[in-house]
Scaffold this motif. Structure first.
Motif, PDB file in Angstrom:
ATOM      1  N   ILE A 204       0.843  -1.198   0.000  1.00 42.09           N
ATOM      2  CA  ILE A 204       0.000   0.000   0.000  1.00 42.09           C
ATOM      3  C   ILE A 204       0.876   1.244   0.000  1.00 42.09           C
ATOM      4  CG2 ILE A 204      -1.775   1.279   1.273  1.00 42.09           C
ATOM      5  CD1 ILE A 204      -2.713  -1.411   2.402  1.00 42.09           C
ATOM      6  N   TYR A 205       1.973   1.180   0.752  1.00 43.74           N
ATOM      7  CA  TYR A 205       2.955   2.267   0.792  1.00 43.74           C
ATOM      8  C   TYR A 205       4.336   1.648   0.609  1.00 43.74           C
ATOM      9  CZ  TYR A 205      -0.944   4.721   2.985  1.00 43.74           C
ATOM     10  OH  TYR A 205      -2.182   5.258   3.251  1.00 43.74           O
ATOM     11  N   ASP A 212       2.706   4.337  -9.768  1.00 41.53           N
ATOM     12  CA  ASP A 212       2.097   4.879  -8.555  1.00 41.53           C
ATOM     13  C   ASP A 212       0.658   4.406  -8.381  1.00 41.53           C
ATOM     14  OD1 ASP A 212       4.392   6.247  -7.923  1.00 41.53           O
ATOM     15  OD2 ASP A 212       3.708   8.162  -8.743  1.00 41.53           O
ATOM     16  N   THR A 213      -0.016   4.130  -9.490  1.00 39.93           N
ATOM     17  CA  THR A 213      -1.427   3.752  -9.400  1.00 39.93           C
ATOM     18  C   THR A 213      -1.630   2.422  -8.676  1.00 39.93           C
ATOM     19  OG1 THR A 213      -1.379   2.661 -11.586  1.00 39.93           O
ATOM     20  CG2 THR A 213      -1.994   4.993 -11.527  1.00 39.93           C
ATOM     21  N   GLU A 214      -0.616   1.574  -8.664  1.00 43.01           N
ATOM     22  CA  GLU A 214      -0.730   0.324  -7.908  1.00 43.01           C
ATOM     23  C   GLU A 214      -1.019   0.630  -6.445  1.00 43.01           C
ATOM     24  OE1 GLU A 214       2.530  -2.327  -8.283  1.00 43.01           O
ATOM     25  OE2 GLU A 214       2.511  -2.363 -10.466  1.00 43.01           O
ATOM     26  N   ARG A 215      -0.286   1.597  -5.902  1.00 47.33           N
ATOM     27  CA  ARG A 215      -0.427   1.930  -4.493  1.00 47.33           C
ATOM     28  C   ARG A 215      -1.614   2.854  -4.232  1.00 47.33           C
ATOM     29  NH1 ARG A 215       3.955   1.580  -6.378  1.00 47.33           N
ATOM     30  NH2 ARG A 215       4.420   3.776  -6.712  1.00 47.33           N
ATOM     31  N   THR A 216      -1.865   3.816  -5.116  1.00 49.82           N
ATOM     32  CA  THR A 216      -2.996   4.719  -4.872  1.00 49.82           C
ATOM     33  C   THR A 216      -4.325   3.971  -4.938  1.00 49.82           C
ATOM     34  OG1 THR A 216      -2.972   5.397  -7.210  1.00 49.82           O
ATOM     35  CG2 THR A 216      -1.784   6.790  -5.630  1.00 49.82           C
ATOM     36  N   ASP A 217      -4.435   2.973  -5.810  1.00 50.13           N
ATOM     37  CA  ASP A 217      -5.662   2.172  -5.847  1.00 50.13           C
ATOM     38  C   ASP A 217      -5.876   1.451  -4.512  1.00 50.13           C
ATOM     39  OD1 ASP A 217      -6.223   2.963  -8.404  1.00 50.13           O
ATOM     40  OD2 ASP A 217      -5.638   1.076  -9.370  1.00 50.13           O
ATOM     41  N   GLN A 219      -4.549   2.356  -1.625  1.00 48.34           N
ATOM     42  CA  GLN A 219      -4.756   3.378  -0.596  1.00 48.34           C
ATOM     43  C   GLN A 219      -6.214   3.812  -0.541  1.00 48.34           C
ATOM     44  OE1 GLN A 219      -1.843   6.452  -1.512  1.00 48.34           O
ATOM     45  NE2 GLN A 219      -0.170   4.976  -1.354  1.00 48.34           N
ATOM     46  N   GLN A 220      -6.875   3.827  -1.689  1.00 46.34           N
ATOM     47  CA  GLN A 220      -8.272   4.242  -1.749  1.00 46.34           C
ATOM     48  C   GLN A 220      -9.231   3.107  -1.395  1.00 46.34           C
ATOM     49  OE1 GLN A 220      -8.747   5.715  -5.752  1.00 46.34           O
ATOM     50  NE2 GLN A 220      -7.276   7.374  -5.459  1.00 46.34           N
ATOM     51  N   ASP A 223      -6.781   0.327   2.156  1.00 47.88           N
ATOM     52  CA  ASP A 223      -6.270   0.935   3.385  1.00 47.88           C
ATOM     53  C   ASP A 223      -7.368   1.437   4.321  1.00 47.88           C
ATOM     54  OD1 ASP A 223      -4.069   1.514   4.999  1.00 47.88           O
ATOM     55  OD2 ASP A 223      -3.979   3.593   4.318  1.00 47.88           O
TER      56      ASP A 223
END
Length: 310
Positions: A204-205, A212-217, A219-220, A223
């Motif tokens: 997630i981080y 970056d979209t792997e983690r922002t998806d 995170q939304q 997470d």
């Protein structure tokens, strides 16, 4: 004669070093002990084979309950079937130490999604130790009043990058994202164990050159559920290095477990507590009052420990 003396001396030194290492491993053991390994499948090459041997040797000392295999057991195109030779060259013939003939609880990674994901689940019916009841599932463990819950999730379908690439990852868009997230929320709502650890393939981080979209998806989508239930650790792989991230105002430990075969460089970011480019695996050691996640490098050395206490 000189060669024989040198060989005997080297053997004595090697035995002495191993005894010292084994003694250090013995200090790690607690009531409940578990391995986590991921990004394995390199047909024994790079550091995969020596790390597999190290895992077996350490298991003789700490006695892990099981191995959590957090995705990408098979590079690069997953497997075609339960009879794919990769099951032998990536798994069975590599993790052959007697102490590794324990339950393995796998998760799907993005490389499994390049192949036949159902075959990864179906291999449960072939191998005594491979135990994957579903694409996402949970396991609880108890010993002398100490309880821990592990929740294994399927992160690839939670990321749009994979869902949209239907040619490379044909099964990703076929998975019901909301159903999994609702299931996770339900499981964590009812969790009453002393410790709760969620494991998925993608971080997630993390510091990484990957999109970056792997983690922002995550995170939304993922997470908020983890934060809602204040899980202890979210552990992942995918990046092929060790990382420990702590976000401001958040008690969760976000962990990237390194590859058990081929590792990659890493650099710290603002929220980094620790990072290392070493290859290796991790060891969870747990009792009623303390949860440790030890990062183990390919030499068997503990290079960092995440410690949580009650």
């Amino acid at each position: 004669m000189k060669k024989i003396i040198i060989l005997v001396f080297a053997t004595i030194i090697s035995s002495s070093c191993f005894a010292q290492t084994a003694a250090e491993w013995g200090k790690l053991e607690k009531q409940l002990n578990f391995y986590m390994a991921n990004d394995l499948g390199r047909n024994g090459y790079y550091d995969q084979k020596p790390i597999a041997e190290m895992m077996g040797e350490m298991a003789e000392i700490v006695g892990p309950e099981c191995v959590f295999a957090a995705g990408d057991v098979h590079h690069f195109e997953g497997v075609r079937s339960v009879n794919d030779p990769l099951w032998m060259t990536n798994y069975e013939l590599i993790y052959k130490h007697p102490e590794l003939m324990i339950d393995w609880f796998p998760m799907l990674g993005n490389h499994e999604y390049r192949g036949n994901t159902q075959a990864v689940l179906d291999y449960t019916n072939v191998s005594r130790r491979w135990s994957m009841p579903a694409r996402y599932y949970t396991k609880t463990f108890e010993d002398k009043g100490t309880t821990v819950r592990f929740v294994m999730i399927d992160t690839t379908p939670l990321i749009d990058k994979y869902r949209k690439d239907t040619k490379t990852y044909p099964d990703a868009s076929q998975q019901d994202m909301d159903k999994q997230l609702n299931w996770l929320d339900s499981v964590l709502t009812s969790a009453k164990e002393d410790w709760v650890i969620v494991i998925g393939h993608h971080p997630i981080y993390a510091e990484t050159p990957k999109s970056d979209t792997e983690r922002t998806d995550l995170q939304q989508r993922l997470d908020p559920i983890l934060r809602k239930h204040n899980v202890d650790i979210y552990a992942s792989g995918h990046i092929h290095n060790f990382q420990h991230i702590k976000m401001p105002g958040n008690k969760i430990d976000y962990v990237v477990n390194s590859s058990a075969s081929l590792s990659r460089k890493v650099k710290p970011i603002k929220e980094t507590k620790f990072c290392s480019p070493e290859s290796g695996f991790s060891l969870f050691t747990i009792d009623k009052k303390e949860l440790n996640m030890h990062m183990i490098d390919k030499s068997g050395k503990v290079i960092y420990t995440i410690k949580r206490t009650k």
